[in-house]
Design a protein around this motif. Structure first.
Motif, PDB file in Angstrom:
ATOM      1  N   ARG A  54      -4.815  -7.425 -12.223  1.00  0.00           N
ATOM      2  CA  ARG A  54      -4.984  -6.904 -10.871  1.00  0.00           C
ATOM      3  C   ARG A  54      -6.468  -6.699 -10.569  1.00  0.00           C
ATOM      4  NH1 ARG A  54      -3.643  -1.727  -8.390  1.00  0.00           N
ATOM      5  NH2 ARG A  54      -5.659  -2.232  -7.456  1.00  0.00           N
ATOM      6  N   LYS A  59     -10.004  -3.793   0.410  1.00  0.00           N
ATOM      7  CA  LYS A  59      -9.435  -2.474   0.110  1.00  0.00           C
ATOM      8  C   LYS A  59      -9.065  -1.731   1.382  1.00  0.00           C
ATOM      9  CE  LYS A  59      -8.929  -1.066  -3.342  1.00  0.00           C
ATOM     10  NZ  LYS A  59      -7.744  -1.325  -4.200  1.00  0.00           N
ATOM     11  N   GLY A 112      -0.122  -3.113  -0.018  1.00  0.00           N
ATOM     12  CA  GLY A 112      -0.320  -1.710  -0.387  1.00  0.00           C
ATOM     13  C   GLY A 112       0.542  -0.777   0.442  1.00  0.00           C
ATOM     14  N   THR A 113       0.552   0.461   0.008  1.00  0.00           N
ATOM     15  CA  THR A 113       1.422   1.464   0.635  1.00  0.00           C
ATOM     16  C   THR A 113       1.155   1.616   2.132  1.00  0.00           C
ATOM     17  OG1 THR A 113       2.268   3.703   0.309  1.00  0.00           O
ATOM     18  CG2 THR A 113      -0.128   3.466   0.134  1.00  0.00           C
ATOM     19  N   ARG A 114      -0.120   1.466   2.539  1.00  0.00           N
ATOM     20  CA  ARG A 114      -0.478   1.662   3.949  1.00  0.00           C
ATOM     21  C   ARG A 114      -0.009   0.518   4.827  1.00  0.00           C
ATOM     22  NH1 ARG A 114      -3.728   3.604   0.419  1.00  0.00           N
ATOM     23  NH2 ARG A 114      -4.579   5.708   0.604  1.00  0.00           N
ATOM     24  N   LYS A 135       4.569  -2.653  -2.185  1.00  0.00           N
ATOM     25  CA  LYS A 135       4.565  -1.236  -2.567  1.00  0.00           C
ATOM     26  C   LYS A 135       5.363  -0.410  -1.571  1.00  0.00           C
ATOM     27  CE  LYS A 135       0.718  -0.500  -5.548  1.00  0.00           C
ATOM     28  NZ  LYS A 135      -0.398   0.419  -5.770  1.00  0.00           N
ATOM     29  N   ARG A 165       5.129   3.607  -6.069  1.00  0.00           N
ATOM     30  CA  ARG A 165       3.761   4.079  -6.331  1.00  0.00           C
ATOM     31  C   ARG A 165       3.581   5.548  -5.994  1.00  0.00           C
ATOM     32  NH1 ARG A 165       1.352   6.491  -2.426  1.00  0.00           N
ATOM     33  NH2 ARG A 165      -0.675   5.512  -2.677  1.00  0.00           N
ATOM     34  N   HIS A 200      -1.679   5.227  -9.137  1.00  0.00           N
ATOM     35  CA  HIS A 200      -1.745   5.855  -7.809  1.00  0.00           C
ATOM     36  C   HIS A 200      -0.728   6.975  -7.673  1.00  0.00           C
ATOM     37  CE1 HIS A 200      -3.883   2.066  -7.153  1.00  0.00           C
ATOM     38  NE2 HIS A 200      -4.589   2.779  -6.306  1.00  0.00           N
TER      39      HIS A 200
HETATM   40  C1  PEP Z   1      -3.724  -0.636  -5.051  1.00  0.00           C
HETATM   41  O1  PEP Z   1      -2.817  -0.781  -5.889  1.00  0.00           O
HETATM   42  O2  PEP Z   1      -4.776  -1.272  -5.110  1.00  0.00           O
HETATM   43  C2  PEP Z   1      -3.557   0.349  -3.960  1.00  0.00           C
HETATM   44  C3  PEP Z   1      -4.429   0.413  -2.960  1.00  0.00           C
HETATM   45  O3  PEP Z   1      -2.516   1.170  -4.065  1.00  0.00           O
HETATM   46  P1  PEP Z   1      -1.671   1.933  -2.945  1.00  0.00           P
HETATM   47  O4  PEP Z   1      -1.513   0.975  -1.800  1.00  0.00           O
HETATM   48  O5  PEP Z   1      -0.398   2.235  -3.660  1.00  0.00           O
HETATM   49  O6  PEP Z   1      -2.426   3.174  -2.584  1.00  0.00           O
END
Ligand code: PEP
Ligand code: MN
Length: 267
Positions: A54, A59, A112-114, A135, A165, A200
């Motif tokens: 990963r 980001k 990702g979660t968002r 996620k 997560r 996370h």
């Molecule tokens: C990630 O795994 O890089 C991440 C940003 O995690 P999450 O979306 O779960 O916060």
């Protein structure tokens, strides 16, 4: 509404399989920060028999003032490192606009979660066959999560892997609260493999081993772990990043737990 069938879904990438019949560890830095960081870490991870790397290039940071990733440069590093070590690259896609570019660099997309509720992105990912790790939204129910996966499946892409997560609760000690009960729930309600992210979900490196082993004991099909050769030096998520010795210890403990489920750790 749910996708439960008797099908054993296998996600096959570069000759390696991720499925409910085995257990896959994906490890690497939260974010690609430099070529030497990525190469050193990937090399050590692969020496442990882990071949899924990963590393974030784009980001979704909570603060716009925090490091946002290296973007294209990070993707190039992921591609180069993974081809030289014969590893599979896993990296987050944050927007539809990154899709066509990222396809040339990344083997497995991470949502990702968002972005779990970003339905246009999920639909666009459904029109490709690149595997997707979806996620769970930090405040999403299991039903909403499975329905989000259906947005991907509806376009014809069945290469879906779910990842618990942690969810938001009233408890501030951990960054999130790891919902281990989501693992048997997903297995009951859908046939997608399910991973657990102990990094996370806890936000604390000292808790990653216990939660990794708990996830394996609860029937998870793999782990997504943040790991770096030098956790103290990383710009992103240092507090939850484990070092290589800690990753080694986790991996060494897995076979006994997987025996409970008749599963084997796979590379
Ligand atoms: C990630 O795994 O890089 C991440 C940003 O995690 P999450 O979306 O779960 O916060
Ligand atoms: Mn992170």
């Amino acid at each position: 509404m749910y996708s439960k069938t008797d099908v054993v879904r296998e996600v096959s990438v570069k000759g390696r399989l991720l499925s409910k019949n085995n257990f896959t560890v994906i490890a690497g830095p939260c974010t690609v920060e430099s070529k030497s960081q990525l190469m050193n870490t990937a090399q050590k991870i692969s020496e442990l028999g882990i071949f899924w790397l990963r590393g974030g290039a784009y980001k979704m940071r909570t603060s716009p003032d925090h490091f946002q990733g290296l973007g294209m440069e990070g993707l190039e590093m992921m591609k180069e490192v993974c081809s030289s070590l014969n590893m599979i690259s896993v990296s987050e896609i944050t927007s539809i606009s990154e899709l066509s570019l990222m396809k040339g660099y990344i083997d497995v997309f991470l949502v990702g979660t968002r972005n779990m509720h970003n339905y246009p992105l999920l639909s666009a990912l459904g029109e490709n066959d690149t595997p997707v790790i979806l996620k769970r939204g930090m405040a999403s129910t299991i039903k909403e999560w499975i329905l989000a996966a259906e947005y991907i499946a509806k376009g014809g892409n069945g290469n879906i892997i779910l990842c618990e997560r942690g969810i938001r609760t009233f408890e501030p000690y951990t960054r999130n609260t790891l919902d281990l009960s989501a693992i048997p729930a997903i297995k009951q309600e859908s046939d997608y493999p399910v991973l657990v992210d102990p990094s996370h979900s806890t936000g604390r490196s000292e808790m990653v081993k216990a939660m990794s082993w708990a996830a394996a004991a609860a029937g998870a099909d793999g782990l997504l772990i943040e790991c770096d050769t030098d956790p103290d030096s990383v710009k992103c998520d240092a507090r939850q990043t484990i070092n290589i010795d800690q990753l080694h210890e986790i991996v060494a403990g897995l076979p006994q737990l997987l025996k409970l489920w008749g599963k084997q750790a796979s590379s």
